[in-house]
Scaffold this active site. Sequence first.
Site, PDB file in Angstrom:
ATOM      1  N   ASP A 199       0.854  -1.190   0.000  1.00  0.00           N
ATOM      2  CA  ASP A 199       0.000   0.000   0.000  1.00  0.00           C
ATOM      3  C   ASP A 199       0.891   1.242   0.000  1.00  0.00           C
ATOM      4  O   ASP A 199       1.888   1.313   0.708  1.00  0.00           O
ATOM      5  CB  ASP A 199      -0.903  -0.017   1.242  1.00  0.00           C
ATOM      6  CG  ASP A 199      -2.051   0.972   1.118  1.00  0.00           C
ATOM      7  OD1 ASP A 199      -3.204   0.535   1.004  1.00  0.00           O
ATOM      8  OD2 ASP A 199      -1.793   2.201   1.125  1.00  0.00           O
ATOM      9  N   HIS A 219     -10.500  -5.526  -3.108  1.00  0.00           N
ATOM     10  CA  HIS A 219      -9.140  -5.803  -2.626  1.00  0.00           C
ATOM     11  C   HIS A 219      -9.197  -6.089  -1.147  1.00  0.00           C
ATOM     12  O   HIS A 219     -10.049  -5.577  -0.419  1.00  0.00           O
ATOM     13  CB  HIS A 219      -8.195  -4.635  -2.915  1.00  0.00           C
ATOM     14  CG  HIS A 219      -8.704  -3.309  -2.428  1.00  0.00           C
ATOM     15  ND1 HIS A 219      -9.694  -2.618  -3.089  1.00  0.00           N
ATOM     16  CD2 HIS A 219      -8.384  -2.558  -1.348  1.00  0.00           C
ATOM     17  CE1 HIS A 219      -9.949  -1.494  -2.445  1.00  0.00           C
ATOM     18  NE2 HIS A 219      -9.180  -1.431  -1.371  1.00  0.00           N
TER      19      HIS A 219
HETATM   20  P1  5GP Z   1      -9.693   1.240   0.115  1.00  0.00           P
HETATM   21  O1  5GP Z   1      -9.875   2.501   0.909  1.00  0.00           O
HETATM   22  O2  5GP Z   1     -10.333   1.336  -1.247  1.00  0.00           O
HETATM   23  O3  5GP Z   1     -10.097   0.008   0.874  1.00  0.00           O
HETATM   24  O4  5GP Z   1      -8.137   1.070  -0.083  1.00  0.00           O
HETATM   25  C1  5GP Z   1      -7.440   1.631  -1.138  1.00  0.00           C
HETATM   26  C2  5GP Z   1      -5.984   1.608  -0.754  1.00  0.00           C
HETATM   27  O5  5GP Z   1      -5.219   1.850  -1.917  1.00  0.00           O
HETATM   28  C3  5GP Z   1      -5.586   2.698   0.263  1.00  0.00           C
HETATM   29  O6  5GP Z   1      -5.067   2.075   1.438  1.00  0.00           O
HETATM   30  C4  5GP Z   1      -4.523   3.509  -0.471  1.00  0.00           C
HETATM   31  O7  5GP Z   1      -3.459   3.922   0.353  1.00  0.00           O
HETATM   32  C5  5GP Z   1      -4.073   2.561  -1.566  1.00  0.00           C
HETATM   33  N1  5GP Z   1      -3.615   3.238  -2.778  1.00  0.00           N
HETATM   34  C6  5GP Z   1      -4.218   4.287  -3.390  1.00  0.00           C
HETATM   35  N2  5GP Z   1      -3.538   4.634  -4.495  1.00  0.00           N
HETATM   36  C7  5GP Z   1      -2.468   3.789  -4.562  1.00  0.00           C
HETATM   37  C8  5GP Z   1      -1.397   3.653  -5.495  1.00  0.00           C
HETATM   38  O8  5GP Z   1      -1.266   4.373  -6.490  1.00  0.00           O
HETATM   39  N3  5GP Z   1      -0.483   2.658  -5.260  1.00  0.00           N
HETATM   40  C9  5GP Z   1      -0.587   1.838  -4.165  1.00  0.00           C
HETATM   41  N4  5GP Z   1       0.364   0.914  -4.013  1.00  0.00           N
HETATM   42  N5  5GP Z   1      -1.594   1.930  -3.278  1.00  0.00           N
HETATM   43  C10 5GP Z   1      -2.528   2.899  -3.478  1.00  0.00           C
END
Ligand code: 5GP
Length: 115
Positions: free
Chosen positions: A31, A101
């Site tokens: 992340d 995810h």
């Molecule tokens: P959600 O909030 O959708 O469950 O999690 C999305 C996750 O994706 C977040 O923890 C965020 O930090 C991560 N994330 C967002 N953009 C990127 C990116 O460009 N690369 C990586 N490796 N992680 C990302």
Amino acid sequence: MSMETLFTKIISGAIPSDKVYEDDEFCAFKDINPAAPVHVLLVPKKVIPEIGAAAECDEGLLGRLLLSANKVAEQLGIAESGFRYIINSGAHGGQEVPHLHLHIIGGRQLGWPPG
Ligand code: 5GP
């Protein structure tokens, strides 16, 4: 035509990432904004926008998602110390990326309940 998301771009390599695991069905990468010393996202290559959108035909994929997470947790060295798997869904769940995810988080004592 398959849907493109931030994570399909990461999986294809169009957006760089630190990948830790990949097979035919899943990809795992660190992340970008880690919440703990170990914070990896395990993503099915098939785009399911959110967990509630999974269908009967995804039953096997969802089982393999958890089994693959166990493999990744083992590989990352947090299997014994403990870890947390998180799937955020929708606005109140804090989901930012509309591509299913699993967060794999560990490497420190985690608090409960989550914020
Ligand atoms: P959600 O909030 O959708 O469950 O999690 C999305 C996750 O994706 C977040 O923890 C965020 O930090 C991560 N994330 C967002 N953009 C990127 C990116 O460009 N690369 C990586 N490796 N992680 C990302």
